[in-house]
Design a protein around this motif. Sequence first.
Motif, PDB file in Angstrom:
ATOM      1  N   ASP A 187     -11.487  10.225  -0.826  1.00 31.58           N
ATOM      2  CA  ASP A 187     -12.794  10.119  -0.176  1.00 31.58           C
ATOM      3  C   ASP A 187     -12.623  10.316   1.329  1.00 31.58           C
ATOM      4  O   ASP A 187     -11.556  10.709   1.805  1.00 31.58           O
ATOM      5  N   SER A 198      -6.616   3.524   7.194  1.00 28.00           N
ATOM      6  CA  SER A 198      -7.298   2.979   6.018  1.00 28.00           C
ATOM      7  C   SER A 198      -6.402   2.007   5.274  1.00 28.00           C
ATOM      8  O   SER A 198      -6.863   0.970   4.769  1.00 28.00           O
ATOM      9  N   GLU A 223      -5.290  13.767   8.919  1.00 26.42           N
ATOM     10  CA  GLU A 223      -5.518  13.064   7.661  1.00 26.42           C
ATOM     11  C   GLU A 223      -4.459  11.989   7.428  1.00 26.42           C
ATOM     12  O   GLU A 223      -4.742  10.930   6.861  1.00 26.42           O
ATOM     13  N   LYS A 260     -12.136   8.337   3.622  1.00 28.83           N
ATOM     14  CA  LYS A 260     -11.128   7.479   4.253  1.00 28.83           C
ATOM     15  C   LYS A 260      -9.720   7.729   3.721  1.00 28.83           C
ATOM     16  O   LYS A 260      -8.786   7.005   4.066  1.00 28.83           O
ATOM     17  N   THR A 316       0.846  -1.192   0.000  1.00 27.78           N
ATOM     18  CA  THR A 316       0.000   0.000   0.000  1.00 27.78           C
ATOM     19  C   THR A 316       0.883   1.243   0.000  1.00 27.78           C
ATOM     20  O   THR A 316       2.009   1.215   0.499  1.00 27.78           O
ATOM     21  N   ASP A 329      -6.387  -1.205   7.169  1.00 22.54           N
ATOM     22  CA  ASP A 329      -7.666  -1.896   6.943  1.00 22.54           C
ATOM     23  C   ASP A 329      -7.656  -2.579   5.569  1.00 22.54           C
ATOM     24  O   ASP A 329      -8.135  -3.714   5.429  1.00 22.54           O
ATOM     25  N   HIS A 330      -7.095  -1.902   4.581  1.00 28.32           N
ATOM     26  CA  HIS A 330      -6.991  -2.482   3.243  1.00 28.32           C
ATOM     27  C   HIS A 330      -6.111  -3.735   3.263  1.00 28.32           C
ATOM     28  O   HIS A 330      -6.432  -4.742   2.615  1.00 28.32           O
ATOM     29  N   LYS A 381      -5.504   9.081   9.517  1.00 25.11           N
ATOM     30  CA  LYS A 381      -6.661   8.430   8.890  1.00 25.11           C
ATOM     31  C   LYS A 381      -6.240   7.577   7.691  1.00 25.11           C
ATOM     32  O   LYS A 381      -6.673   6.419   7.543  1.00 25.11           O
ATOM     33  N   ALA A 382      -5.392   8.116   6.832  1.00 32.48           N
ATOM     34  CA  ALA A 382      -4.951   7.374   5.658  1.00 32.48           C
ATOM     35  C   ALA A 382      -4.197   6.107   6.064  1.00 32.48           C
ATOM     36  O   ALA A 382      -4.320   5.056   5.427  1.00 32.48           O
ATOM     37  N   PHE A 403      -3.444   5.542  -1.003  1.00 31.00           N
ATOM     38  CA  PHE A 403      -4.137   6.532  -0.190  1.00 31.00           C
ATOM     39  C   PHE A 403      -3.350   7.845  -0.226  1.00 31.00           C
ATOM     40  O   PHE A 403      -2.199   7.877  -0.682  1.00 31.00           O
ATOM     41  N   SER A 426      -8.888   7.406   0.569  1.00 38.67           N
ATOM     42  CA  SER A 426      -8.634   6.542  -0.586  1.00 38.67           C
ATOM     43  C   SER A 426      -8.567   7.368  -1.865  1.00 38.67           C
ATOM     44  O   SER A 426      -9.329   8.323  -2.036  1.00 38.67           O
TER      45      SER A 426
END
Length: 517
Positions: free
Chosen positions: A472, A509, A502, A474, A316, A512-513, A505-506, A483, A476
């Motif tokens: 978005d 995310s 942010e 999240k 990622t 989570d991905h 948050k990224a 991200f 993304s």
Amino acid sequence: MLDATLKAQLKAYLEKVTQPFEIVATLDDSDKSRELSALLHDIVSLTDKITLREDGSDSRAPSFALNRPGADIGLRFAGIPMGHEFTSLVLALLQVGGHPSKLEADVIEQVKGVEGQFSFETYFSLSCQNCPDVVQALNLMAVLNPNIRHVAIDGALFQSEVEERQIMSVPSIYLNGELFSQGRMGVEEILAKIDTGAAKRDAEKLNAKDAFDVLVVGGGPAGAAAAVYAARKGIRTGVAAERFGGQVLDTMSIENFISVQETEGPKLVRALEEHVKQYDVDIMNLQRASAIIPAKQAGGLHEVQFDSGASLKAKTLILATGARWREMNVPGEQEYRGKGVAYCPHCDGPLFKGKRVAVIGGGNSGVEAAIDLAGIVAHVTLIEFDNQLRADAVLQNKLNSLPNVSIIKSALTTEVKGDGQKVSGLVYQDRTTEQLHTIELEGIFVQIGLLPNSDWLKGVIELSPRGEIIVDAKGSTSVPGIFAAGDVTTVPYKQIVIAIGEGAKASLSAFDHLIRS
């Protein structure tokens, strides 16, 4: 010279000096020489490891060198290193006195191994927050390698040199009498320029690295937060940045970072970097991203390519490349950049003492710059494209109270004029009458906002019409597994505290991905 509090703090630092050395001062009968003498006597009164001589014969006065018996150290200050440079002085005293640097061991060995003769001169101003990084880097290199000499020069005290060399931007660095660079630099950046082959070796090291679970591209507040949050999940995390800290390094005063009443950009960046280094994060500096190759299939690896020739792969990506100062894009701007066209009033303002300058931009940054400069220069002309200023009312009231400030609204800057060596004027168009006007001046400070660092993503990641990465809620992007966070994105209100949130948050995310794919 030093108050009781500063003396107590300095005394505590000087207890770390393990090897005796002497300060050799070159003085004349000026007030500044007497001021420097007082400072140096204060220093030697705090430790028995340092002695003082005032019989130096350097061509610059006031100045002083730090000499350690049995060592060939070429380190000198020309001027009185207070203000932002007081930290540079303290570090120089410690390092000449044998206290080890926190620089990475492999970088120290690289500095020690540099061959050739390098005589550096750095012109600084005491109000410049970018200058200490350069001064401290070159001072340390002079301590580590006898082939490297460095003198840090206060441009305000040596105006004849500034005029002769037509220095209109600090820090300005000269190597063996020729202009070497302008602007903030660290040890690694300087090494990259003088140690031929260093970039190739670094690229080879990066190419050999295993794929990361999360690779953060960018080292500003958003990137730092993303790295911390990823590393805390126990996954393989890397940060590749052109310079750790990003735009915050160029920010003078920060008064809206919640829980910290007031700080400075470089100080905040040091805290961010120290926090990131508390975790198992691979930080790769001096890496400017040039291209991105998304994974060809779900669960595959994304690849980021860099100007150095290196490439890194990761499951990622978090893109946090931030933004840069917006330029006027008019004839003469690039030709006279650093020769009268400037972007940092705090850094370069003192070089325009008694001269005429313009500030382009009527937002908070522009008006604050005009207010600061008004206390230094002969006259400030603020030029705003709109028919009204956009700065906060309290700033506008202060600006309007200053006798040496003129405000021109509904004006479009069309050209920077110069004599081939430095700025001599500015041409603007009155947007109401369409008439052209010329202002004679010596300096132009551009304060017209920011541009996202996203050119390298065109055609791969979906961007807004302004060039921002579309994200978005999240963080993304348009590409699964990639991200983005911070000033490079469409998230409104470009603030440090927002970028940090942010970035976190990224990173969450991205994790989570990973667990879902």
